[in-house]
Write a protein that holds these residues in place. Structure first.
Motif, PDB file in Angstrom:
ATOM      1  N   GLU A  80       1.639 -55.285 -31.510  1.00 50.24           N
ATOM      2  CA  GLU A  80       1.986 -54.486 -30.553  1.00 50.24           C
ATOM      3  C   GLU A  80       2.536 -53.087 -30.938  1.00 50.24           C
ATOM      4  OE1 GLU A  80       2.753 -56.196 -27.359  1.00 50.24           O
ATOM      5  OE2 GLU A  80       2.792 -54.183 -26.834  1.00 50.24           O
ATOM      6  N   GLU A  81       2.854 -53.127 -32.121  1.00 53.01           N
ATOM      7  CA  GLU A  81       3.086 -51.781 -32.649  1.00 53.01           C
ATOM      8  C   GLU A  81       1.831 -50.835 -32.530  1.00 53.01           C
ATOM      9  OE1 GLU A  81       4.315 -51.986 -36.871  1.00 53.01           O
ATOM     10  OE2 GLU A  81       4.021 -49.727 -37.138  1.00 53.01           O
ATOM     11  N   PHE A  88       2.226 -60.741 -33.981  1.00 58.09           N
ATOM     12  CA  PHE A  88       2.443 -60.463 -32.653  1.00 58.09           C
ATOM     13  C   PHE A  88       3.157 -59.092 -32.375  1.00 58.09           C
ATOM     14  CE2 PHE A  88       4.679 -61.553 -28.333  1.00 58.09           C
ATOM     15  CZ  PHE A  88       3.456 -61.086 -27.732  1.00 58.09           C
ATOM     16  N   ASP A  89       4.141 -58.781 -33.412  1.00 54.69           N
ATOM     17  CA  ASP A  89       4.822 -57.629 -33.541  1.00 54.69           C
ATOM     18  C   ASP A  89       4.129 -56.374 -34.011  1.00 54.69           C
ATOM     19  OD1 ASP A  89       6.910 -59.271 -32.694  1.00 54.69           O
ATOM     20  OD2 ASP A  89       8.335 -58.981 -34.355  1.00 54.69           O
TER      21      ASP A  89
END
Lengths: 106, 1087
Positions: B651-652, B647-648
């Motif tokens: 997003e990045e 998820f991170d």
């Protein structure tokens, strides 16, 4: 416990963030056109200065914003990345509106 | 030798304590050390190496000798222990010892976070003045001090300030501070660490400050804009022969015992002083009734103490001054003063050696900090007060100056410089009393060629005791300097490291013990798994059932039974922990095309596709099935352990590389509970569970919606399978219904076996960051048509493309009963040879491995200590033709009334599953409102019981919530620049209300009503609860009414919303709600 200034939430403890490494490493416009060495440079090679460093942080336990700051790797002084006024080289340089203050491209 | 009068002790009350079994008494206001001296105890222990008798040497945290076992604490300085009734203290034989068998301590420690404008460490004259200056200028001030009352050195002296005893001045300042609402004074609190960005950690004797005797402490995490260090100075000894006798004591300590504690540490005293303060001590001791036999001051005539005399026990009976001897039972020593620069040095400030003061003093600050008073070498009381006031004014910044401040007149003479005397030649001259290091030991170190004081420290161990060299450090430097013919400033100090004083591990742990030691994530079905006797495994913070043993089964037996159910009947698995991300927007397909190695923009609506994502280095990062819910909406799933990382990472890329793509990401992991119904007889079970779906027209890799449910026909076992997703509050009821219909519950171990038999790799098991999709035999999933995706270029790098890389293979041991060992090394020949691979997954008779240069049929040896012959086979052991994914081809599942096993047993005894109900009434029993359970339903009673006028706590169940992405949503709580959370009113009737899974299609945002639990805390004590686990500044004028933010509480990510002056909502991921509820209840208990 460093205090990192999130552009959206303000200063927060370091544990609320994920470190994102060197700032301004743009994804190459056409990876297929790069030599193996150039591509390896993008994937693997990063600066590791003793002194001021432009680096990315992700406010993972806050607003989930990626942003860049200047930080001194010895004293841990921090500050915003100065706006160089230069236009990004492409639309893939990591200088999007949310990644505010991203450092100069290498 | 208690004086009849004097001192700041309460003689009207007697406290009993014992030392080495002997019953003794003292008074409130005593330390353990002063009480021991008051009872005439001279020897408090034996030295660690030489076994020499030692007595109390100091009156503070710098004590090197009087380290005792006190209650359940194995080693504490008696000079820092406030006397309580009933203390049992024991001297140590050598080192302190931990007793692993001892029960955990009763004391209840915790932590708390506090922010301030100005932190003042030390409430002596300088610190009091600094706090007053900053406080009266309007700053938020925290003033902390390790003593029970403010005053610092003034408590131990007899100075007059403006003609009145100094404690009166202290009281007047304390009264002014108490009138300032933004000044918080923390007595009995020691700052132990000064870290980056003015982050100071301090230990408070919290229970003592609350008048309790239970010994609980609080670890404060303080963040200050500016820090004033007013930590005072430590007197230092001189290393002369025999300087370790009981009866030898620092002059300032002798004076403090006489003045502050009303205790005479001796009757006949010699004073050996290099400073003026030694003469003051002599005066005060004489005034208290001690006979001062002689004052030896090298500044007058060069006289020094050259040795000591002792009785049979080793207790001081006299001193040698050159050829003379003088009888005495107390030798008060002052070698000079060392500013307490520990915190300053921890802050990375630079020291310099001051030749006039003969001491290291702060030079350059590294942080927003100023030292004031004695800790920077300003020793005079009036000068320290003026210095403190100036530092406090500086720390308060540009605020208007406070009230006019009067620096009191002091009757103290101007101090003259000390003698530069570190050691007197001779044997048994101790530099470090705690470590038994002598001048001769230091000479051996320099004689061996050491020049750095750090090397001398390591060689001799000087300065490595529990006192960290507070009395020995500067002396060691002085001795080394003398031996090397250098100035102390050239030698420098050793590094000062936190903690300033020892901190018990229990205090560092605080409340993070047992069930609260780490956040725990559980699914909606967790209570049912527990009741069923599941054995759990940890996957990240998740608790996942590993297997469900029946009647004393071993894991192997349980797994075989569970596996048989999934292969021949029907099994059910709780798959709720998989990460689920809704990917939304016009460019969602394009975004996924760039992230995954295969295509998603071409996926038809209503279809599912398996995908693999790689890092830029081309190595496999994660995998999962993605479903296209609508033209511009996908649901991507991740592995349990990688959910947050994926998820991170998405997003990045979205924010930093592709901000022009119209795409947004929403985690819905906790909104959905997932039951996988698996096996050739899965269909009738799934149909009974979700009667509104046409199972006759439900192909593999598609999905359907019905009522609140989403069903995905995907399979991680090779068998016919349906993954039924429902809002979390229905999860438990759905799970029970599935088992009631005959599905056999199985856990992660069986899941692993089932997938291994199909040759499905698990990220993190078969992969380790060096494995490409091609290595896994999955070239088919790597698109050659797409111009680019993350990792594509790396797949063409020479090393990634070379043909002899390790590939995924299957292994079969010669002995089918054998189970290989994961991690076992593979070699080609029985005798050994080069390692060509390793076993990545191993179950009875079946194993997967990554191995280079092998072919089907090759014979290898697996080494795990044993040498096990194996044969290389295809990694697909089970149903290589994929004939079973639609059910057992030999036994096509009938359209209705299919037999299934007896509920929950896996028994082959069959029972009929009734036809689904009338199509007009498709709401299954599990989806009825009264079956819905909010995440904290089981806490209702405990919340009510724990509520008090200070804090009431309750869950607000079933609040409708939507997450809306985009900069201009303008609705609800803004969680980020383009992220909003709209929270509605609770539905009427108390249940979740009627919200079909597809209801949010086309409306603004994603339904996440079941994603978070909402806890409401209200009352005047809420902030005191939150500060024990939340690192942000909760000051009511900073986190104002109506404010909300995302932060951490008890290390769990939360949305914190202040809905009223004393009312807060905590929104927490549903999986963490139970953990957080336990944490909050525990916090309420500790209020």
């Amino acid at each position: 416990m460093q205090s990192i200034e999130c552009p959206w939430c303000g200063p927060r403890d370091e544990i609320e963030f994920r470190y994102g490494g060197q700032a301004g490493i743009a994804y190459p416009r056409d990876p297929g056109a790069l030599s193996d060495e150039e591509w390896a440079g993008y994937v693997f090679m990063r600066d590791n200065p003793r002194g001021w460093f432009h680096e990315r942080w992700f406010h993972v336990h806050g607003c989930r914003t990626w942003f860049s700051i200047r930080r001194h790797t010895v004293t841990h002084e921090t500050g915003p990345v100065p706006d160089t006024g230069r236009e990004p080289e492409s639309d893939r340089t990591g200088r999007g509106p949310l990644a505010r203050g991203t450092g100069e491209a290498r | 030798m208690r004086r009849e009068t004097g001192g700041r002790i309460d003689r009207s009350r007697t406290l009993r304590f014992s030392f080495d079994g002997e019953e003794l008494t003292g008074h409130p206001g005593d330390t353990l050390a002063s009480a021991l001296l008051g009872c005439g105890v001279r020897i408090v222990g034996r030295s660690v190496d030489l076994g020499r008798p030692r007595g109390i040497f100091t009156a503070g945290a710098e004590e090197p000798n009087a380290l005792l076992r006190v209650g359940d604490e194995p080693m504490v300085a008696a000079t820092t222990v406030e006397l309580r009734d009933g203390i049992e203290a024991w001297s140590l034989q050598g080192r302190g010892r931990l007793d692993p068998a001892a029960p955990p301590g009763e004391a209840r420690h915790d932590k708390a976070h506090l922010h301030c404008d100005v932190l003042v460490a030390g409430a002596g004259p300088a610190g009091l003045a600094a706090a007053l200056a900053a406080g009266e200028a309007g700053a938020r001030v925290v003033l902390l001090d390790d003593q029970p009352e403010p005053g610092g050195d003034l408590l131990g002296g007899r100075l007059l300030l403006d003609g009145a005893p100094a404690p009166e001045w202290v009281s007047s300042v304390a009264v002014r501070l108490a009138a300032l609402p933004e000044v918080r004074v923390l007595p009995r609190t020691t700052a132990v660490g000064y870290h980056d960005h003015n982050y100071v950690v301090a230990v408070e004797e919290r229970d003592a400050n609350r008048g309790r005797e239970s010994g609980g402490r609080r670890l404060w995490h303080l963040r200050a804009r500016r820090v004033v260090l007013a930590t005072g100075a430590h007197e230092r000894p001189v290393a002369f022969p025999g300087n370790d006798r009981p009866g030898v004591m620092l002059a300032s300590a002798a004076r403090t015992y006489a003045n502050r504690y009303g205790v005479l540490p001796g009757r006949r005293a010699v004073v050996f002083t290099c400073t003026d303060s030694g003469h003051e001590a002599a005066r005060d001791l004489a005034a208290a009734g001690v006979e001062i036999v002689e004052i030896v001051d090298p500044r007058r005539d060069g006289a020094v103490i050259t040795g000591t005399l002792a009785d049979a026990e080793g207790i001081l009976t006299g001193v040698a001054i050159g050829d003379r001897t003088v009888g005495c039972d107390l030798l008060a020593v002052s070698g000079g003063w060392n500013p307490a620069v520990h915190l300053f040095s921890q802050s990375q400030g630079r020291l310099r050696f001051d030749d006039a003061l003969q001491a290291f003093v702060p030079d350059r600050s590294a942080q927003a900090e100023r030292s004031a008073g004695a800790c920077r070498g300003v020793y005079g009381t009036a000068a320290a007060i003026a210095d403190g006031f100036a530092a406090g004014s500086w720390a308060a910044g540009s605020r208007a100056a406070g009230q006019a401040f009067h620096v009191p007149e002091c009757d103290e003479p101007e101090p003259r410089p000390p003698a530069a005397l570190w050691a007197v030649p001779g044997a048994e001259a101790f530099v470090d009393l705690q470590r038994d290091v002598t001048v001769a030991d230091v000479e051996r170190a320099t004689g061996a060629g050491m020049r750095s004081v750090e090397h001398v420290k390591r060689y001799t161990t000087a300065g490595t005791g529990a006192d960290q060299g507070k009395t020995s450090g500067a002396t060691a430097v002085g001795v080394v300097a003398g031996l090397l013919g250098a100035a102390p400033g050239q030698v420098g100090t050793t590094t000062f490291r936190p903690p300033y004083t020892p901190v018990a591990f229990g205090v560092l742990a605080g409340r993070e013990r047992g069930a609260l030691s780490d956040p725990v994530r559980v699914t909606a079905m967790h209570g049912l798994h527990l009741a069923r006797g599941a054995v759990f495994e940890n996957v990240g913070q998740w608790k996942r059932p590993r297997y469900f043993p029946l009647g004393g089964e071993s894991m192997e037996e349980a797994v075989e039974r569970e596996r048989r159910a999934a292969r021949t009947g029907v099994g059910a698995m709780d798959a709720s922990t998989l990460g689920k991300i809704e990917v939304r927007g016009r460019d969602a397909g394009e975004f996924l095309d760039r992230v995954y190695t295969n295509m998603f923009s071409t996926l038809p609506v209503g279809s599912c596709r398996y995908g693999v994502m790689c890092g830029a280095d081309g190595m496999v990062l994660d995998d999962g099935v993605t479903t296209r819910l609508a033209r511009d909406r996908y649901l991507a799933t991740t592995t349990t352990g990688n959910a947050a990382a994926v998820f991170d990472r998405l997003e990045e890329w979205r924010q930093t590389e592709w901000p022009h793509l119209d795409v947004s990401l929403t985690s819905v992991t906790d909104h959905w509970a997932v039951v996988a119904v698996v096996g050739p007889r899965a269909r009738p079970v799934a149909r009974a569970l979700v009667p509104g779906v046409d199972f006759d027209d439900f192909p593999f890799m598609t999905y359907r919606e019905s009522g609140p449910a989403r069903i995905f026909r995907i399979s991680f076992s090779g068998e016919l399978a349906y993954e039924i997703n429902v809002p979390r509050w229905y999860g438990a009821a759905l799970w029970e219904a599935a088992l009631e219909l005959g599905a056999v519950p199985y856990g992660t171990e069986t899941m692993h076996v089932l997938r291994a038999e199909k040759g499905f790799a698990i990220v993190g098991q078969e992969t380790d960051g060096t494995v490409t999709p091609q290595d896994l035999g999955m070239s088919w999933i790597v698109s050659t048509r797409k111009p680019d995706f993350i990792g594509k270029r790396s797949h063409a790098r020479p090393d990634t493309a070379r043909p002899d890389r390790r590939r995924l293979v299957g292994l079969v041991p010669d002995d089918p009963a054998e189970t290989l060992t994961e991690g076992a090394q593979l070699v080609a020949a029985p005798g050994g040879g080069r390692m060509i691979g390793h076993v990545t997954s191993a179950y009875p008779g079946v194993a997967l491995a990554m191995a280079a240069g092998v072919a089907i049929g090759d014979r290898l040896v697996a080494f795990d200590g044993r040498r096990i012959p194996v044969t290389v086979v295809s990694p697909v052991f089970h149903d290589p033709e994929n004939a079973r994914r639609d059910g057992d081809p030999q036994d096509p599942s009938p359209r209705s009334g299919a037999p299934a096993g007896r509920p929950g047993t896996g028994s082959d005894a069959l029972r009929e599953i009734p036809e689904p109900g009338d199509a007009a009434d498709p709401v299954p029993e599990w989806a009825r409102g009264d079956r819905a359970a909010s995440p904290l339903a089981e806490f209702t009673g405990r919340f009510a019981a724990a509520s008090s006028p200070a804090v009431t706590i309750r869950e607000l169940p079933f609040l409708p919530m939507r997450e809306i992405m985009g900069g201009e949503a303008g609705e609800g709580l803004r969680l980020g620049p383009d992220w909003w959370l709209a929270v509605g009113e609770p539905p009427a009737g108390g249940g979740p209300g009627d919200r079909p899974a597809g209801a949010d299609t086309g409306t603004a945002g994603t339904d996440v009503s079941a994603q978070r639990a909402v806890v409401e805390l209200s009352g005047p004590g809420v902030r005191d609860v939150l500060m024990t686990g939340c690192p942000i500044d909760l000051h009511p004028e900073v986190f104002t009414t109506g404010s909300h933010t995302q932060t951490l509480l008890a290390r769990a990510p939360v949305v914190l919303h202040r809905t009223g002056p004393d009312a807060y909502r905590v929104l927490v991921r549903a999986c963490l709600a139970g953990y957080l509820a336990e944490w909050l209840l525990d916090a309420l208990e500790g209020l």
